[in-house]
Design a protein around this motif. Structure first.
Motif, PDB file in Angstrom:
ATOM      1  N   ALA A 179       6.092 -27.502  11.158  1.00 44.69           N
ATOM      2  CA  ALA A 179       6.128 -26.447  12.179  1.00 44.69           C
ATOM      3  C   ALA A 179       4.941 -25.487  12.101  1.00 44.69           C
ATOM      4  N   LEU A 180       4.088 -25.642  11.087  1.00 49.12           N
ATOM      5  CA  LEU A 180       2.946 -24.721  10.971  1.00 49.12           C
ATOM      6  C   LEU A 180       2.025 -24.865  12.176  1.00 49.12           C
ATOM      7  N   PRO A 181       1.449 -23.761  12.651  1.00 51.87           N
ATOM      8  CA  PRO A 181       0.476 -23.859  13.739  1.00 51.87           C
ATOM      9  C   PRO A 181      -0.835 -24.453  13.224  1.00 51.87           C
ATOM     10  N   THR A 182      -1.582 -25.119  14.080  1.00 50.65           N
ATOM     11  CA  THR A 182      -2.898 -25.613  13.651  1.00 50.65           C
ATOM     12  C   THR A 182      -3.968 -24.533  13.827  1.00 50.65           C
ATOM     13  N   VAL A 183      -3.672 -23.556  14.676  1.00 52.72           N
ATOM     14  CA  VAL A 183      -4.586 -22.425  14.886  1.00 52.72           C
ATOM     15  C   VAL A 183      -3.743 -21.161  14.912  1.00 52.72           C
ATOM     16  N   ALA A 184      -4.187 -20.128  14.225  1.00 51.15           N
ATOM     17  CA  ALA A 184      -3.457 -18.851  14.236  1.00 51.15           C
ATOM     18  C   ALA A 184      -4.469 -17.713  14.340  1.00 51.15           C
ATOM     19  N   THR A 185      -4.009 -16.599  14.892  1.00 53.50           N
ATOM     20  CA  THR A 185      -4.885 -15.433  15.003  1.00 53.50           C
ATOM     21  C   THR A 185      -4.300 -14.300  14.180  1.00 53.50           C
ATOM     22  N   ALA A 186      -5.153 -13.620  13.440  1.00 55.76           N
ATOM     23  CA  ALA A 186      -4.732 -12.456  12.666  1.00 55.76           C
ATOM     24  C   ALA A 186      -5.869 -11.455  12.712  1.00 55.76           C
ATOM     25  N   ASP A 187      -5.549 -10.214  13.078  1.00 60.49           N
ATOM     26  CA  ASP A 187      -6.573  -9.182  13.189  1.00 60.49           C
ATOM     27  C   ASP A 187      -7.705  -9.726  14.091  1.00 60.49           C
ATOM     28  N   ARG A 188      -8.963  -9.659  13.632  1.00 65.81           N
ATOM     29  CA  ARG A 188     -10.069 -10.157  14.472  1.00 65.81           C
ATOM     30  C   ARG A 188     -10.531 -11.546  14.031  1.00 65.81           C
TER      31      ARG A 188
ATOM     32  N   GLY B  14       4.560 -13.947   1.249  1.00 68.66           N
ATOM     33  CA  GLY B  14       4.421 -13.664   2.689  1.00 68.66           C
ATOM     34  C   GLY B  14       3.121 -14.165   3.286  1.00 68.66           C
ATOM     35  N   ALA B  15       2.585 -15.253   2.745  1.00 68.03           N
ATOM     36  CA  ALA B  15       1.289 -15.758   3.211  1.00 68.03           C
ATOM     37  C   ALA B  15       1.382 -16.339   4.619  1.00 68.03           C
ATOM     38  N   LEU B  16       0.283 -16.173   5.354  1.00 67.28           N
ATOM     39  CA  LEU B  16       0.150 -16.788   6.676  1.00 67.28           C
ATOM     40  C   LEU B  16      -0.569 -18.127   6.488  1.00 67.28           C
ATOM     41  N   LEU B  17       0.070 -19.218   6.899  1.00 68.27           N
ATOM     42  CA  LEU B  17      -0.488 -20.559   6.686  1.00 68.27           C
ATOM     43  C   LEU B  17      -0.793 -21.236   8.013  1.00 68.27           C
ATOM     44  N   VAL B  18      -1.889 -21.949   8.071  1.00 68.75           N
ATOM     45  CA  VAL B  18      -2.077 -22.912   9.156  1.00 68.75           C
ATOM     46  C   VAL B  18      -1.984 -24.318   8.565  1.00 68.75           C
ATOM     47  N   GLN B  19      -1.831 -25.280   9.461  1.00 68.56           N
ATOM     48  CA  GLN B  19      -1.602 -26.655   9.024  1.00 68.56           C
ATOM     49  C   GLN B  19      -2.917 -27.404   8.793  1.00 68.56           C
ATOM     50  N   GLY B  20      -2.989 -28.137   7.676  1.00 70.02           N
ATOM     51  CA  GLY B  20      -4.129 -29.008   7.428  1.00 70.02           C
ATOM     52  C   GLY B  20      -3.732 -30.462   7.625  1.00 70.02           C
ATOM     53  N   ASN B  21      -4.717 -31.349   7.556  1.00 75.88           N
ATOM     54  CA  ASN B  21      -4.420 -32.774   7.757  1.00 75.88           C
ATOM     55  C   ASN B  21      -3.456 -33.314   6.699  1.00 75.88           C
ATOM     56  N   HIS B  22      -3.576 -32.821   5.450  1.00 77.96           N
ATOM     57  CA  HIS B  22      -2.639 -33.271   4.406  1.00 77.96           C
ATOM     58  C   HIS B  22      -1.234 -32.717   4.643  1.00 77.96           C
ATOM     59  N   ASP B  23      -1.151 -31.454   5.098  1.00 78.45           N
ATOM     60  CA  ASP B  23       0.162 -30.860   5.385  1.00 78.45           C
ATOM     61  C   ASP B  23       0.879 -31.686   6.456  1.00 78.45           C
ATOM     62  N   ARG B  24       0.140 -32.053   7.494  1.00 78.29           N
ATOM     63  CA  ARG B  24       0.715 -32.834   8.594  1.00 78.29           C
ATOM     64  C   ARG B  24       1.160 -34.209   8.109  1.00 78.29           C
TER      65      ARG B  24
ATOM     66  N   GLY C 220      -5.459  -9.562  -7.482  1.00 81.60           N
ATOM     67  CA  GLY C 220      -4.821  -8.254  -7.565  1.00 81.60           C
ATOM     68  C   GLY C 220      -4.091  -7.936  -6.271  1.00 81.60           C
ATOM     69  N   LYS C 221      -4.022  -6.654  -5.946  1.00 76.97           N
ATOM     70  CA  LYS C 221      -3.230  -6.251  -4.782  1.00 76.97           C
ATOM     71  C   LYS C 221      -3.992  -6.525  -3.487  1.00 76.97           C
ATOM     72  N   VAL C 222      -3.338  -7.254  -2.585  1.00 72.32           N
ATOM     73  CA  VAL C 222      -3.931  -7.479  -1.261  1.00 72.32           C
ATOM     74  C   VAL C 222      -2.888  -7.125  -0.203  1.00 72.32           C
ATOM     75  N   ASP C 223      -3.359  -6.823   0.992  1.00 73.46           N
ATOM     76  CA  ASP C 223      -2.438  -6.479   2.083  1.00 73.46           C
ATOM     77  C   ASP C 223      -1.934  -7.726   2.794  1.00 73.46           C
ATOM     78  N   ALA C 224      -2.679  -8.828   2.669  1.00 68.10           N
ATOM     79  CA  ALA C 224      -2.255 -10.070   3.307  1.00 68.10           C
ATOM     80  C   ALA C 224      -2.915 -11.243   2.604  1.00 68.10           C
ATOM     81  N   LEU C 225      -2.262 -12.403   2.718  1.00 69.94           N
ATOM     82  CA  LEU C 225      -2.828 -13.657   2.213  1.00 69.94           C
ATOM     83  C   LEU C 225      -2.898 -14.613   3.390  1.00 69.94           C
ATOM     84  N   TRP C 226      -4.083 -15.136   3.643  1.00 67.75           N
ATOM     85  CA  TRP C 226      -4.239 -16.114   4.719  1.00 67.75           C
ATOM     86  C   TRP C 226      -4.683 -17.434   4.082  1.00 67.75           C
ATOM     87  N   VAL C 227      -4.040 -18.526   4.502  1.00 70.15           N
ATOM     88  CA  VAL C 227      -4.329 -19.837   3.901  1.00 70.15           C
ATOM     89  C   VAL C 227      -4.722 -20.812   5.012  1.00 70.15           C
TER      90      VAL C 227
END
Ligand code: ZN
Length: 239
Positions: free
Chosen positions: A99-108, A53-63, A24-31
């Motif tokens: 170009a995806l980061p391997t580590v990202a920060t969002a909120d806490r 508008g999802a926030l993605l970090v890189q996984g081993n398969h993505d790389r 349903g409705k969410v304010d953000a999607l983090w993957v």
């Protein structure tokens, strides 16, 4: 803020669509990584997440799909799937994955695929590994993936403790915690339903969910696209 926490979608668009519908409705999607690899629909999966508008970090398969890096650590059929994805994706999609980061920060929360010791490759399956990651985090909480099994650890004075993860139960985020939402596109805990979690940053809770989806349709697409059979077979059993 209500956040949909997804991981290891693995190009299973049918499962992703089912999860987004039940979220349903969410304010953000983090993957937390491995958006591609294994499944039939890498391009459409990336497009849908971009649209949301999802926030993605890189996984081993993505790389590996983006750059070929790490392919030597994959078993033959996983490497075969990664090379097919590489071929199917546009150069824009490959560049975006690279170009995806391997580590990202969002909120806490700090997001990574494996762990903060080794963001692409470490499987956090023990309290010892969870402790190491939580000690490295600059935020209160961490979210990871990679194991394809939902997990919840909280840090105590004597190290991380693991909680049994029950579907639909809200767990408090009062202490420092490590949350693995499990896998949307290729669950490996014996439950074939897509796994995901919802973070409520105001109520400070995380709740784990499962969503049924048309496994047979994903299997059909895997066959149609000429991917190795085993990636279709295992979806029926969640292994
Ligand atoms: Zn994965």
């Amino acid at each position: 803020m209500r956040v949909g926490l997804l991981s290891d979608i693995h190009a299973n668009l049918v499962a992703l669509e089912a999860v987004l519908a039940s979220l349903g409705k969410v304010d953000a999607l983090w993957v937390t990584g491995d958006t591609v690899g294994y499944g039939p629909d890498p391009g459409d999966t990336l497009a849908l997440l971009r649209e949301r508008g999802a926030l993605l970090v890189q996984g081993n398969h993505d790389r590996a799909v983006a750059t070929g890096e790490g392919l030597e650590f994959f078993h033959d059929r996983a490497a075969e799937a990664a090379l097919l994805h590489q071929k199917w994706l546009s150069s824009e999609d490959r560049d975006a994955l690279a170009a995806l980061p391997t580590v990202a920060t969002a909120d806490r929360f700090t997001l990574c695929h494996g762990s903060l010791r080794d963001p692409l490759w470490e499987y956090v399956t023990t309290t010892r590994a969870a402790t190491a990651t939580l000690q490295l985090a600059a935020t209160d909480h961490c979210c990871n993936g990679h194991t394809h099994i939902p997990a919840f650890f909280h840090l105590t004075v004597t190290g991380a403790k693991a909680s049994h993860v029950a579907e639909g139960t809200a767990y408090g985020l009062e202490e420092r915690t490590l949350v693995n939402a499990g896998s949307v596109g290729q669950p490996r805990d014996g439950d074939p339903r897509a796994a995901y979690a919802v973070l409520d940053t105001d109520a400070r809770t995380v709740t784990f969910y499962r969503s049924p989806y048309q496994v047979a349709e994903t299997q059909r697409r895997i066959h149609a696209r000429g991917l190795p059979e085993m990636f279709a077979d295992r979806l029926a059993f969640g292994v």
